[in-house]
Write an enzyme that holds these catalytic residues in place. Structure first.
Site, PDB file in Angstrom:
ATOM      1  N   SER A   1       0.842  -1.202   0.000  1.00 35.21           N
ATOM      2  CA  SER A   1       0.000   0.000   0.000  1.00 35.21           C
ATOM      3  C   SER A   1       0.878   1.253   0.000  1.00 35.21           C
ATOM      4  CB  SER A   1      -0.936   0.007   1.208  1.00 35.21           C
ATOM      5  OG  SER A   1      -0.210  -0.253   2.390  1.00 35.21           O
TER       6      SER A   1
ATOM      7  N   GLU B   1       0.101 -12.522  -1.481  1.00 30.99           N
ATOM      8  CA  GLU B   1      -1.317 -12.612  -1.809  1.00 30.99           C
ATOM      9  C   GLU B   1      -1.625 -13.915  -2.545  1.00 30.99           C
ATOM     10  OE1 GLU B   1      -2.575  -9.061  -3.898  1.00 30.99           O
ATOM     11  OE2 GLU B   1      -1.883  -7.750  -2.289  1.00 30.99           O
TER      12      GLU B   1
ATOM     13  N   GLU C   1      -9.296  -9.543   3.385  1.00 26.51           N
ATOM     14  CA  GLU C   1      -9.617  -8.164   2.996  1.00 26.51           C
ATOM     15  C   GLU C   1     -10.940  -8.109   2.240  1.00 26.51           C
ATOM     16  OE1 GLU C   1      -6.388  -5.922   1.348  1.00 26.51           O
ATOM     17  OE2 GLU C   1      -7.693  -4.265   0.750  1.00 26.51           O
TER      18      GLU C   1
HETATM   19  O1  KIV Z   1      -0.436  -3.385   1.610  1.00 29.61           O
HETATM   20  C1  KIV Z   1      -1.116  -3.328   2.640  1.00 29.61           C
HETATM   21  O2  KIV Z   1      -1.117  -2.325   3.367  1.00 29.61           O
HETATM   22  C2  KIV Z   1      -1.933  -4.473   2.978  1.00 29.61           C
HETATM   23  C3  KIV Z   1      -2.896  -4.329   4.111  1.00 29.61           C
HETATM   24  C4  KIV Z   1      -4.022  -3.457   3.746  1.00 29.61           C
HETATM   25  C5  KIV Z   1      -3.343  -5.643   4.633  1.00 29.61           C
HETATM   26  O3  KIV Z   1      -1.857  -5.480   2.346  1.00 29.61           O
END
Ligand code: KIV
Length: 278
Positions: free
Chosen positions: A60, A130, A196
């Protein structure tokens, strides 16, 4: 139960880092715990002091650090310095590094090569990837090499184009597939799994079916743990998903501070004598 197993995950005071053993013990006790993302040393240090037991250096970062629309462009080279900073800024939290898109999908060997970089060059304590059944062999390879692995199911943002947008996953028959994927991750040796954007009822079923903890984000209250991106939780991100709760108005505070500083510079009040050398 040993005294280590009785240590609460959130806010525990035992010296040393939180380990996968602590996390397993919390599941056995039925104890809920929080996880936050972190991308720099100072913020990570604040979360560590606050007692957050697990910090995720998420891909993220693509959105909240690098300003992309998705996590797809993020690379291992982007995340290594952020992960190293989070490790250096903390004393207790387990630091989990996200394996970015393209760094592990090709093969279990590719996953291991990426994980080795995060552990050797950044000091990460675990990695996250993932997918379910399709990455089960990758997880096995990592676990066999001594790398703790966090899984991630449901709305996995690296597959956003395959999903046709950011939408709830696991509705209807897809729910059975997600449960199957979660069990495959557990069997492969993952120590936890992020869920998620999945319906509350499905997340509850997965949580009851697994002996490893589920970490929810938009997955309802029945998960063993909850995670949020810190900028969302602290009110820095302008637009957030329905599942985000804002616990502060950091955007407002920073904006006010910037305007107060600028007004004093323009008005000649800063720097005053207290902030100048004689
Ligand atoms: O990349 C991220 O921050 C995540 C979380 C939202 C679980 O995968």
């Amino acid at each position: 139960m040993s005294s280590q197993d009785a240590e609460p995950l959130y806010g525990g005071r035992r010296p040393g880092r939180v380990t996968v053993r602590d996390i397993a013990a919390a599941k056995a006790r039925g104890e809920k715990w929080p996880m936050l993302t972190a991308y720099d040393a100072l913020t990570a240090g604040i979360f560590d002091e606050a007692g957050i037991p697990v910090l995720l250096v998420g891909d993220s970062a693509g959105n909240v650090v690098f300003g992309h629309d998705t996590t797809i462009p993020v690379t291992v080279d982007d995340l290594i310095p952020l992960t190293a900073a989070v490790v250096r800024g903390t004393k207790r939290a387990m630091v989990v590094a996200d394996l970015p898109f393209g760094s592990y999908q090709a093969s279990p060997a590719a996953a291991l090569a990426a994980a080795v970089r995060f552990m050797k060059e950044a000091g990460a304590h675990a990695v996250k990837l993932e997918g379910g059944l399709r990455v089960a062999h990758h997880v096995e390879e990592l676990v066999a090499a001594g790398v703790p692995v966090m899984g991630h199911l449901g709305l996995t943002p690296q597959s956003v184009y395959a999903f046709g947008g950011f939408r709830v996953q696991g509705r209807g028959e897809d729910g059975e597939r997600l449960l199957h994927d979660a069990k495959a991750l557990e069997a492969a040796g993952a120590f936890s799994v992020v869920l998620e954007c999945v319906p509350t009822e499905l997340a509850a079923r997965v949580t009851q079916s697994l002996s490893i903890p589920t970490i929810g984000i938009g997955a309802g209250p029945e998960c063993d743990a909850q995670v949020l991106v810190w900028q969302d939780m602290a009110g820095l991100t302008p637009h957030t998903a329905k599942f985000v709760k804002k616990y502060a108005d950091v955007a407002g505070i920073l904006g006010s501070a910037a305007r107060a500083f600028a007004d004093e510079v323009v008005g000649g009040q800063f720097p005053d004598a207290d902030h100048s050398y004689r």
